[in-house]
Design an enzyme around this catalytic site. Sequence first.
Site, PDB file in Angstrom:
ATOM      1  N   CYS A  81       3.082   8.585   1.601  1.00 44.20           N
ATOM      2  CA  CYS A  81       3.375   7.628   2.664  1.00 44.20           C
ATOM      3  C   CYS A  81       3.664   6.290   1.988  1.00 44.20           C
ATOM      4  CB  CYS A  81       2.172   7.517   3.600  1.00 44.20           C
ATOM      5  SG  CYS A  81       2.421   6.282   4.890  1.00 44.20           S
TER       6      CYS A  81
ATOM      7  N   GLU B 143       9.031  -2.344   8.369  1.00 41.31           N
ATOM      8  CA  GLU B 143       9.962  -1.649   9.263  1.00 41.31           C
ATOM      9  C   GLU B 143      11.138  -1.138   8.429  1.00 41.31           C
ATOM     10  OE1 GLU B 143      10.295  -0.332  12.194  1.00 41.31           O
ATOM     11  OE2 GLU B 143      12.365   0.100  11.663  1.00 41.31           O
TER      12      GLU B 143
ATOM     13  N   CYS C  68       3.784  -5.295  16.244  1.00 41.09           N
ATOM     14  CA  CYS C  68       3.130  -4.378  17.188  1.00 41.09           C
ATOM     15  C   CYS C  68       1.649  -4.770  17.287  1.00 41.09           C
ATOM     16  CB  CYS C  68       3.279  -2.926  16.717  1.00 41.09           C
ATOM     17  SG  CYS C  68       5.012  -2.453  16.579  1.00 41.09           S
TER      18      CYS C  68
ATOM     19  N   GLU D  16       0.829  -1.208   0.000  1.00 37.95           N
ATOM     20  CA  GLU D  16       0.000   0.000   0.000  1.00 37.95           C
ATOM     21  C   GLU D  16       0.858   1.250   0.000  1.00 37.95           C
ATOM     22  OE1 GLU D  16      -3.231  -1.694   3.234  1.00 37.95           O
ATOM     23  OE2 GLU D  16      -2.250   0.204   3.546  1.00 37.95           O
TER      24      GLU D  16
ATOM     25  N   CYS E 287      -2.022   2.494   7.968  1.00 34.92           N
ATOM     26  CA  CYS E 287      -1.083   1.378   7.849  1.00 34.92           C
ATOM     27  C   CYS E 287      -1.658  -0.038   7.707  1.00 34.92           C
ATOM     28  CB  CYS E 287      -0.230   1.439   9.115  1.00 34.92           C
ATOM     29  SG  CYS E 287       1.303   0.602   8.973  1.00 34.92           S
TER      30      CYS E 287
ATOM     31  N   SER F 141       8.801   5.125  17.014  1.00 37.22           N
ATOM     32  CA  SER F 141       7.493   4.692  17.519  1.00 37.22           C
ATOM     33  C   SER F 141       7.669   4.164  18.939  1.00 37.22           C
ATOM     34  CB  SER F 141       6.939   3.586  16.612  1.00 37.22           C
ATOM     35  OG  SER F 141       6.603   4.134  15.365  1.00 37.22           O
ATOM     36  N   LEU F 142       7.349   5.006  19.896  1.00 41.09           N
ATOM     37  CA  LEU F 142       7.615   4.653  21.294  1.00 41.09           C
ATOM     38  C   LEU F 142       6.431   3.895  21.906  1.00 41.09           C
ATOM     39  CD1 LEU F 142      10.047   5.060  23.121  1.00 41.09           C
ATOM     40  CD2 LEU F 142       8.991   7.161  23.960  1.00 41.09           C
ATOM     41  N   HIS F 143       5.280   4.509  21.893  1.00 47.52           N
ATOM     42  CA  HIS F 143       4.012   3.889  22.317  1.00 47.52           C
ATOM     43  C   HIS F 143       3.882   3.540  23.793  1.00 47.52           C
ATOM     44  CE1 HIS F 143       3.601   3.848  18.097  1.00 47.52           C
ATOM     45  NE2 HIS F 143       4.061   2.651  17.857  1.00 47.52           N
TER      46      HIS F 143
ATOM     47  N   CYS G 144      -1.272  -3.067  15.157  1.00 45.91           N
ATOM     48  CA  CYS G 144      -1.013  -2.665  13.766  1.00 45.91           C
ATOM     49  C   CYS G 144      -1.461  -3.742  12.785  1.00 45.91           C
ATOM     50  CB  CYS G 144       0.477  -2.375  13.591  1.00 45.91           C
ATOM     51  SG  CYS G 144       0.921  -1.935  11.900  1.00 45.91           S
TER      52      CYS G 144
ATOM     53  N   ASN H 164      -6.258   3.921  15.304  1.00 43.90           N
ATOM     54  CA  ASN H 164      -7.229   3.719  14.219  1.00 43.90           C
ATOM     55  C   ASN H 164      -7.717   2.287  14.296  1.00 43.90           C
ATOM     56  OD1 ASN H 164      -7.329   6.155  12.648  1.00 43.90           O
ATOM     57  ND2 ASN H 164      -5.213   5.729  12.046  1.00 43.90           N
TER      58      ASN H 164
ATOM     59  N   CYS I 163       5.011  -7.032   7.779  1.00 45.78           N
ATOM     60  CA  CYS I 163       5.967  -6.479   8.737  1.00 45.78           C
ATOM     61  C   CYS I 163       6.260  -7.532   9.787  1.00 45.78           C
ATOM     62  CB  CYS I 163       5.385  -5.225   9.397  1.00 45.78           C
ATOM     63  SG  CYS I 163       6.547  -4.415  10.524  1.00 45.78           S
TER      64      CYS I 163
ATOM     65  N   SER J  41      10.204   6.476   9.833  1.00 47.24           N
ATOM     66  CA  SER J  41       9.628   6.071  11.111  1.00 47.24           C
ATOM     67  C   SER J  41      10.085   4.660  11.459  1.00 47.24           C
ATOM     68  CB  SER J  41       8.101   6.115  10.993  1.00 47.24           C
ATOM     69  OG  SER J  41       7.496   5.663  12.177  1.00 47.24           O
TER      70      SER J  41
HETATM   71  N1  SAH Z   1       7.461   0.160  11.346  1.00 41.76           N
HETATM   72  C1  SAH Z   1       7.577   1.581  11.434  1.00 41.76           C
HETATM   73  C2  SAH Z   1       6.810   2.332  10.383  1.00 41.76           C
HETATM   74  C3  SAH Z   1       5.415   1.889  10.012  1.00 41.76           C
HETATM   75  S1  SAH Z   1       4.081   2.324  11.056  1.00 41.76           S
HETATM   76  C4  SAH Z   1       7.217   2.054  12.822  1.00 41.76           C
HETATM   77  O1  SAH Z   1       6.881   1.222  13.659  1.00 41.76           O
HETATM   78  O2  SAH Z   1       7.343   3.237  13.100  1.00 41.76           O
HETATM   79  C5  SAH Z   1       3.967   4.064  11.085  1.00 41.76           C
HETATM   80  C6  SAH Z   1       3.273   4.567  12.336  1.00 41.76           C
HETATM   81  O3  SAH Z   1       1.869   4.231  12.306  1.00 41.76           O
HETATM   82  C7  SAH Z   1       3.855   3.943  13.587  1.00 41.76           C
HETATM   83  O4  SAH Z   1       4.039   4.892  14.586  1.00 41.76           O
HETATM   84  C8  SAH Z   1       2.775   2.958  13.949  1.00 41.76           C
HETATM   85  O5  SAH Z   1       2.858   2.623  15.299  1.00 41.76           O
HETATM   86  C9  SAH Z   1       1.509   3.696  13.555  1.00 41.76           C
HETATM   87  N2  SAH Z   1       0.324   2.818  13.448  1.00 41.76           N
HETATM   88  C10 SAH Z   1       0.258   1.570  12.945  1.00 41.76           C
HETATM   89  N3  SAH Z   1      -0.982   1.055  13.055  1.00 41.76           N
HETATM   90  C11 SAH Z   1      -1.740   2.003  13.635  1.00 41.76           C
HETATM   91  C12 SAH Z   1      -3.115   2.076  14.042  1.00 41.76           C
HETATM   92  N4  SAH Z   1      -3.948   1.070  13.854  1.00 41.76           N
HETATM   93  N5  SAH Z   1      -3.535   3.217  14.621  1.00 41.76           N
HETATM   94  C13 SAH Z   1      -2.692   4.253  14.804  1.00 41.76           C
HETATM   95  N6  SAH Z   1      -1.399   4.244  14.445  1.00 41.76           N
HETATM   96  C14 SAH Z   1      -0.907   3.135  13.884  1.00 41.76           C
END
Ligand code: SAH
Length: 365
Positions: free
Chosen positions: A115, A173, A126, A102, A346, A227-229, A129, A303, A122, A204
Amino acid sequence: MLTELPLLEPEKRRGILDVPDEELAAWLAQRNEKPLRIRQIRRWILHSRATSFEQMSDLPKHLRESLAESFVVFSLTPSRHLISKDQTHKLLLETQDKRTIECVLIQEEPRRTACISTQVGCGMGCVFCASGLNGVERNLTAAEILEQLVQLRNLTPPPEGRLTNVVVMGMGEPMANLENLLAALEMAGRPDGLNLGARHITISTVGLPAKMRKLADTGKQYHLAVSLHAPNDELRSKIVPTNDKTGIPEIMAAAEYFFEKTGRLVTYEYVLLGQLNDSPKEARELASLVQGRVAHVNLIPFNDVEGLPWKRPTQQAQTEFINILRQSGVSVKVRKRKGSDIDAACGQLRRKVELEKAAAGTHRN
Ligand code: SAH
């Protein structure tokens, strides 16, 4: 009588952008053509929006025909193109080995942001995701990464429409495919290409420290987003499985190294998951983690992903979270939602299409 000419199967012909210079030069030499043709061909695709060799009018006709017999301009074929109410475009592209990726074009005057994806699927896993639900299938080639940019640029109005920014935030990634990504971005950066400067490109990462340092060592002015989270290892390892191996301190040290080497502010991304990582306690912890660094925090309300149990944070939780960060002097923004009516986040559309295909398969059985 009509004779049917045997057509080469599209998948037998490589994308021309994927052919290394030396190989293309050798191919040209066999046809008594000079290597300068390489620049001409690339310029046609990257700069002048050619979508076929036929259009490359300053190449001799016989050369255009030979090129078309051996190569394709694009190795990725659009299988779906969706346009949302807010003019966000989403392209689902099929690779020559029949995999799907995508990419998205986000338009907010005066910005046009692409994007892009770096892998099919991936491997980071996570938990919230959609891209990683079925693991990683393979890395994208440099040309497949570059083609996404070219195909998205081709959706902007000609002749002067161009991409202003890139976010490497699609599937995959980026640090797990850094070499191909850097090669693609290098090509995209050329003035006779897409003319996209490193400062306008955000990479990212889930936080792979060794690769973050490698990126820093290139000295290139890319913008790094981590991406800390979660603000502590216990919670982060629940949300981001790779954290078990790395841990937050090593990631922060690598981010700091990136800043020292490049002078570029680092962004920390934080997906807010209702009742999982969105409480005032986490906000305070996050504040003390990033305070005093040249950094910015991007909050992303989750999302929805079909089949996953996570919730969006309430408005109140979001406001409280932001306020705590702001009061601690942290620069923070909430990411705006774009293209939500076309599953722009994503991996969402790809997943939906796969679920549809699977459902269709079940009906047939
Ligand atoms: N692998 C990389 C880049 C891809 S994701 C990373 O982890 O940063 C890009 C961003 O979108 C990341 O911060 C990821 O955590 C976020 N993301 C992925 N799925 C999501 C979702 N369902 N809702 C909100 N953000 C999301």
